[in-house]
Every structure is written in structure tokens, then in C-alpha cells.
Design a protein around this motif. Structure first.
Motif, PDB file in Angstrom:
ATOM      1  N   GLU A 123     -45.160  23.001  17.800  1.00  0.00           N
ATOM      2  CA  GLU A 123     -45.089  22.917  19.257  1.00  0.00           C
ATOM      3  C   GLU A 123     -44.953  24.316  19.861  1.00  0.00           C
ATOM      4  N   HIS A 124     -45.505  24.479  21.056  1.00  0.00           N
ATOM      5  CA  HIS A 124     -45.395  25.772  21.741  1.00  0.00           C
ATOM      6  C   HIS A 124     -44.010  25.890  22.339  1.00  0.00           C
ATOM      7  N   LYS A 125     -43.446  27.077  22.231  1.00  0.00           N
ATOM      8  CA  LYS A 125     -42.094  27.313  22.734  1.00  0.00           C
ATOM      9  C   LYS A 125     -42.101  28.537  23.620  1.00  0.00           C
ATOM     10  N   GLU A 126     -41.048  28.674  24.377  1.00  0.00           N
ATOM     11  CA  GLU A 126     -40.829  29.901  25.129  1.00  0.00           C
ATOM     12  C   GLU A 126     -40.171  30.891  24.170  1.00  0.00           C
ATOM     13  N   ILE A 127     -40.488  32.166  24.309  1.00  0.00           N
ATOM     14  CA  ILE A 127     -39.936  33.179  23.414  1.00  0.00           C
ATOM     15  C   ILE A 127     -38.410  33.144  23.395  1.00  0.00           C
ATOM     16  N   TYR A 128     -37.796  33.003  24.574  1.00  0.00           N
ATOM     17  CA  TYR A 128     -36.336  33.042  24.637  1.00  0.00           C
ATOM     18  C   TYR A 128     -35.672  31.861  23.930  1.00  0.00           C
TER      19      TYR A 128
ATOM     20  N   GLY B 129     -31.800  41.038  23.586  1.00  0.00           N
ATOM     21  CA  GLY B 129     -32.321  41.494  24.868  1.00  0.00           C
ATOM     22  C   GLY B 129     -33.494  40.652  25.348  1.00  0.00           C
ATOM     23  N   MET B 130     -34.149  39.944  24.422  1.00  0.00           N
ATOM     24  CA  MET B 130     -35.259  39.051  24.770  1.00  0.00           C
ATOM     25  C   MET B 130     -34.767  37.603  24.883  1.00  0.00           C
ATOM     26  N   GLY B 131     -33.452  37.409  24.723  1.00  0.00           N
ATOM     27  CA  GLY B 131     -32.885  36.069  24.815  1.00  0.00           C
ATOM     28  C   GLY B 131     -32.939  35.288  23.524  1.00  0.00           C
ATOM     29  N   ILE B 132     -33.190  35.965  22.402  1.00  0.00           N
ATOM     30  CA  ILE B 132     -33.357  35.289  21.116  1.00  0.00           C
ATOM     31  C   ILE B 132     -32.086  35.408  20.277  1.00  0.00           C
TER      32      ILE B 132
ATOM     33  N   ASP C  54     -42.386  46.514  21.848  1.00  0.00           N
ATOM     34  CA  ASP C  54     -43.716  45.962  22.156  1.00  0.00           C
ATOM     35  C   ASP C  54     -44.318  45.246  20.949  1.00  0.00           C
ATOM     36  N   ALA C  55     -44.220  45.879  19.788  1.00  0.00           N
ATOM     37  CA  ALA C  55     -44.769  45.266  18.565  1.00  0.00           C
ATOM     38  C   ALA C  55     -44.026  43.968  18.260  1.00  0.00           C
ATOM     39  N   LEU C  56     -42.714  43.983  18.440  1.00  0.00           N
ATOM     40  CA  LEU C  56     -41.884  42.799  18.208  1.00  0.00           C
ATOM     41  C   LEU C  56     -42.268  41.684  19.170  1.00  0.00           C
TER      42      LEU C  56
ATOM     43  N   LYS D  16     -45.150  41.197  20.665  1.00  0.00           N
ATOM     44  CA  LYS D  16     -46.466  40.640  20.315  1.00  0.00           C
ATOM     45  C   LYS D  16     -46.348  39.616  19.192  1.00  0.00           C
ATOM     46  N   ILE D  17     -45.555  39.940  18.171  1.00  0.00           N
ATOM     47  CA  ILE D  17     -45.376  39.013  17.052  1.00  0.00           C
ATOM     48  C   ILE D  17     -44.645  37.753  17.517  1.00  0.00           C
ATOM     49  N   LEU D  18     -43.606  37.918  18.332  1.00  0.00           N
ATOM     50  CA  LEU D  18     -42.843  36.765  18.816  1.00  0.00           C
ATOM     51  C   LEU D  18     -43.695  35.853  19.701  1.00  0.00           C
ATOM     52  N   GLU D  19     -44.616  36.443  20.476  1.00  0.00           N
ATOM     53  CA  GLU D  19     -45.530  35.623  21.283  1.00  0.00           C
ATOM     54  C   GLU D  19     -46.404  34.770  20.368  1.00  0.00           C
ATOM     55  N   ARG D  20     -46.876  35.373  19.268  1.00  0.00           N
ATOM     56  CA  ARG D  20     -47.703  34.627  18.308  1.00  0.00           C
ATOM     57  C   ARG D  20     -46.891  33.519  17.635  1.00  0.00           C
ATOM     58  N   VAL D  21     -45.627  33.798  17.313  1.00  0.00           N
ATOM     59  CA  VAL D  21     -44.741  32.787  16.722  1.00  0.00           C
ATOM     60  C   VAL D  21     -44.544  31.643  17.716  1.00  0.00           C
ATOM     61  N   ALA D  22     -44.238  31.985  18.971  1.00  0.00           N
ATOM     62  CA  ALA D  22     -43.979  30.979  20.011  1.00  0.00           C
ATOM     63  C   ALA D  22     -45.197  30.081  20.252  1.00  0.00           C
ATOM     64  N   GLN D  23     -46.393  30.625  20.071  1.00  0.00           N
ATOM     65  CA  GLN D  23     -47.623  29.847  20.272  1.00  0.00           C
ATOM     66  C   GLN D  23     -47.985  29.018  19.047  1.00  0.00           C
ATOM     67  N   GLY D  24     -47.182  29.135  17.971  1.00  0.00           N
ATOM     68  CA  GLY D  24     -47.442  28.338  16.770  1.00  0.00           C
ATOM     69  C   GLY D  24     -48.569  28.880  15.919  1.00  0.00           C
ATOM     70  N   GLU D  25     -48.907  30.151  16.111  1.00  0.00           N
ATOM     71  CA  GLU D  25     -50.052  30.733  15.399  1.00  0.00           C
ATOM     72  C   GLU D  25     -49.871  30.763  13.879  1.00  0.00           C
TER      73      GLU D  25
END
Length: 191
Positions: free
Chosen positions: A6-11, A34-37, A125-127, A129-138
Motif C-alpha cells: 500500500e502507498h504510504k505517506e513518508i512521515y 526531522g522527516m517525521g519518521i 536529499d538522497a535519503l 528520494k529513497i524514502l519516497e520510493r519506499v512509500a510508493q511501494g516500489e
């Protein structure tokens, strides 16, 4: 929790940080916070494996330092992937974290079963990008049905113990395979 697909919000992500250096632990934990994680820390690969397997639904991503004492990141990754497949649970993305960025490292880590890698010092920034990919279920993989393991020759570091019977009986063959030197020695002592 139904599936990690499932897609999630990064935080809303929860991370497990496997890192033996307290300064690097704190840096990554603070950046994630700092990103809410929210995140938990493991001081080596064995501790990471134990924390993960006690509650696999808790974590959405694992940051795995490659070089750690007791059990390194590659070995811990193999153990986690084996556990996920045996238990038929959704895959949790494993991100290799390394200071030594050499040509071919990314391929080596991906070949070892890790989903992506990030180099130290970790840039926000690199972190992200990876977290966005994780959140999208990639990086999600589901183990829907038991797969036949690929036929391969055992490595010297693997211990294989087979119980063979001379007559046809109901007793199935038992095969124990591990890449962990610690487990290998433990099993040898048991036998």
C-alpha cells in the motif's frame, strides 16, 4: 497491517537502523526524525535480524550498514530474505548503507538481495528520494507461493547435513543450510 504494497505517506514510515557506530546511528535517526519518521536502532546484523523477526510488520524500511561486527549487513540481509520467504510475509525494503563507494558496489549490494544503497555521509536529499520510493511501494515483493530454490552448488561456508535412509521410509530428508559461521559451528556442535 495488510500488505507493505500500500502507498504510504513518508512521515508514517517506521525504520530499523542497523549500524554499529553510535555517531552514524544518531545522525541517521535525527535526519529521519526531522522527516517525521520513527526509527529503532540495532548495533549489528544479528540484532537487526532479531528485532525485525520479532515484529516484521513494525518496519517499512531497514537501513543496513554493510560492515558490522557479529553479523555483517549482507549476511543479515540473506537471513531476513530467507525468513520473509519461509514465513510468506511481505518484503521489507533493505537499503545498504556504506562509506566505501567503489565502482560496482551498487550491483554487488543489489545482487546480495538489498533493494538499494546509500553512501555515507548520508545526504538528506538522497535519503528523501529513497524514502519516497519506499512509500510508493516500489521495492515491495510478495511471497505468494513457496518457490523452488535455485539449484546451486553449496559454498564452502555453508553447512549441509543430510539424513539419508537406505530404505524407502516416511522420513523426509533434512537439509540445513546457513551462510552464518556462528550458526554453522553451533549446528556442528549439536550434531
Amino acid at each position: 497491517k495488510t500488505s507493505k504494497l500500500e502507498h504510504k505517506e513518508i512521515y508514517s514510515l517506521k525504520a530499523l537502523i542497523a549500524e554499529d557506530n553510535p555517531i552514524n546511528q544518531k545522525l541517521l535517526q535525527t535526519t529521519l526524525k526531522g522527516m517525521g519518521i520513527e526509527s529503532d536502532v540495532a548495533n549489528n546484523g544479528l540484532e537487526a535480524f532479531n528485532k525485525y523477526t520479532m515484529n516484521p510488520d513494525k518496519y517499512d524500511v531497514i537501513f543496513m550498514d554493510v560492515q558490522m561486527p557479529v553479523m555483517d549487513g549482507v549476511e543479515a540481509t540473506h537471513e531476513i530474505l530467507e525468513y520473509e520467504e519461509e514465513e510468506e510475509i511481505p518484503h521489507t525494503p533493505i537499503i545498504a548503507v556504506t562509506a566505501n563507494v567503489l565502482k560496482g558496489d551498487r550491483e554487488k549490494f543489489l545482487g546480495a538481495g538489498m533493494d538499494e544503497y546509500i553512501s555515507k555521509p548520508i545526504s538528506r536529499d538522497a535519503l528523501l528520494k529513497i524514502l519516497e520510493r519506499v512509500a510508493q511501494g516500489e521495492f515491495s515483493k510478495e511471497y505468494d507461493e513457496p518457490k523452488q530454490p535455485p539449484k546451486k552448488e553449496p559454498k564452502a561456508s555453508q553447512t549441509i547435513q543430510q539424513t539419508q535412509t537406505t530404505q524407502q521410509t516416511e522420513e523426509p530428508k533434512k537439509i540445513l543450510i546457513t551462510t552464518s559461521e556462528f550458526l554453522s559451528n553451533y549446528i556442528k556442535n549439536l550434531i
